[in-house]
Design an enzyme around this catalytic site. Sequence first.
Site, short mmCIF file in Angstrom:
data_model
loop_
_atom_site.label_atom_id
_atom_site.label_comp_id
_atom_site.label_asym_id
_atom_site.label_seq_id
_atom_site.Cartn_x
_atom_site.Cartn_y
_atom_site.Cartn_z
N HIS B 129 -2.53 25.30 -20.80
CA HIS B 129 -2.52 24.44 -21.98
C HIS B 129 -3.93 24.49 -22.57
O HIS B 129 -4.90 24.65 -21.83
CB HIS B 129 -2.18 23.03 -21.52
CG HIS B 129 -1.90 22.05 -22.61
ND1 HIS B 129 -2.89 21.45 -23.34
CD2 HIS B 129 -0.73 21.56 -23.08
CE1 HIS B 129 -2.34 20.62 -24.22
NE2 HIS B 129 -1.03 20.67 -24.09
N ASP B 206 -4.39 21.34 -12.81
CA ASP B 206 -3.80 20.50 -13.85
C ASP B 206 -2.36 20.23 -13.43
O ASP B 206 -1.49 21.11 -13.50
CB ASP B 206 -3.88 21.25 -15.19
CG ASP B 206 -3.05 20.60 -16.28
OD1 ASP B 206 -2.37 19.59 -16.01
OD2 ASP B 206 -3.10 21.10 -17.42
N GLN B 209 2.23 18.80 -15.69
CA GLN B 209 3.64 19.20 -15.78
C GLN B 209 4.34 19.22 -14.44
O GLN B 209 5.57 19.20 -14.37
CB GLN B 209 3.74 20.60 -16.43
CG GLN B 209 3.35 20.63 -17.88
CD GLN B 209 4.31 19.84 -18.76
OE1 GLN B 209 5.50 19.71 -18.45
NE2 GLN B 209 3.80 19.31 -19.85
N LYS B 232 3.97 11.36 -18.64
CA LYS B 232 4.94 12.41 -18.38
C LYS B 232 5.83 12.04 -17.19
O LYS B 232 6.73 12.79 -16.82
CB LYS B 232 4.23 13.73 -18.11
CG LYS B 232 3.40 14.20 -19.31
CD LYS B 232 3.29 15.68 -19.39
CE LYS B 232 2.20 16.12 -20.35
NZ LYS B 232 2.70 16.23 -21.72
N CYS B 370 0.78 24.24 -27.54
CA CYS B 370 -0.63 24.19 -27.17
C CYS B 370 -0.97 25.24 -26.12
O CYS B 370 -1.79 25.00 -25.23
CB CYS B 370 -1.02 22.80 -26.64
SG CYS B 370 -0.88 21.55 -27.90
#
Lengths: 140, 412
Positions: B129, B206, B209, B232, B370
């Site tokens: 991202h 990261d 997700q 999220k 993104c």
Amino acid sequence: MTIKEKQEQIIDEFSMFDDWMQRYEYMIELGKTLPVIDEKYKIDENLIKGCQSKVWVHAELDGDKLVFTADSDAIITKGIVAILIRVFSNQHPSEIIEADTAFIDEIGLKDHLSPTRANGLVSMIKQLKMYAVAYQTQLN
Amino acid sequence: MSQQTQATTFDVERIREDFPILKRSVNGYPLVYFDNAATSQTPKQVMDVIVDYYSNYNANIHRGVHSLSQEATDKYEQARKTVQQHLNAEKAHEIIFTSGTTHGINLVANGFASILKEGEEILVSAMEHHSNIVPWQMLCEKTGAKLKVIPMNDRGELIYSEFEEILSPNTKLVFLNHVSNALGTVNPIKKIIDKAHSVNAAVLIDGAQAAPHIKADVQELGVDFYVISAHKMCGPTGVGVLYGREEWLEKLPPYQGGGEMIATVSFEKTTYAGLPHKFEAGTPNICGGIAFAAALDYMNAIGFSEIAGYEQELLEYAAKKLKEIEGMKIYGEASEKTAVISFNIEGLHPYDIGTLLDKMGIAVRTGHHCAQPIMDFFKIPGTVRASFSFYNTFGEIDRFIEAVKKAKMMLQ
């Protein structure tokens, strides 16, 4: 035809449709009638910023009238551009500068008018008017 | 109906009762929400916590001597412990509340500005991202460090051998996502972390997700930094967490100056507070942190393995149905992926498909998500992305498939 008359004609055409699907099908048809921009004008300088799809617009003077040609890689966007160009092309720059765009609301495309919408309809209108301002100066 | 052929014990109808928004209609159709990878919906159990906070104990934390302040502080610190347990962090002060994943990444990138030296290298994956690319590019500009990219293959999987190739004793930091937002690929992070540690490089993952689908165990992973966002995973927007291993958090300088993060202040010298407060300048998103913990409790009560199992069934069902549509191209077919499908239909622009789906009450995402480097890799302007959550149903997928077919018919 004046800008106002063209807008009323478009409002009339769209009033024949009962639902969104017919409106969008018509818009897709209109997209196919768009006066296609010369390939040599499909350059980054003619791209309108703020669109998720690419939109190129070219303007040139024909006497004291401003003529627009355009294209987009997305067909619905192309339909929206076609409507705008039908209204604004072949008009005197001063008429374009002063024109309002409330008709967009009346043909059921209001949701496309939001400045945060990724299709950049607002940017397109702004760009067409900027061209008009530039050529107006040239005519004076 | 086709969805009844799916054998599942997962009681999705009961779960849907918890999400008021799923009952609304959009453009005259019942909402089908398939934009979960952008943000998830919020169950009433979490909303109740937010209302309770503002109704009963809204106060600034850590400094007040009065009861409300104490109650709010207790709940906020309890929330930190909930996150700690969820991620299995060794210590509560390794949990730093942030405004979200982007904030967490920037905090670490900023800290490394005083550690990295010119010519040293940092590695990024090809499927990040923008928020896990740009802060590091800025870091390279500041320090003169070099950014190198771990490439991926056509299936949307990282090429591990290439990673081994570019990793060297000169590598100081490796950062990549646990799961790709645009493709759904689950990256082999354990293997990458172990390998990076063999040359003493730090690793930031990261987890934005991954966190809604996979319960990461930061100790088992041995990861140095793991960042997530509440919104999220059924929590509110504007709050997230940076997990950082204590030794690293001690090493990094503070990110922002202000109240809360100091021990003593004079005009001659300020000394900083200890962890976690060193990184939490100013009044934090108190309610957000508490509500985040409530969201974790909610998801844990359902169970992450149950959630993942059900979502995989949704993914397989949707992928199978989509592939039956002529001209369908799915991007990201890694052997291990979460419930995300990125696709295009030959000759059609993703924006057109997304616009028509919206007219039929179906929320998907279109564009580059993104992650422009991924779009460049596949040489496309963008994709349509449908991302599923545990509150979605097979019936919704059937409606989605019908809508995609209808959009295709209209556009061709």
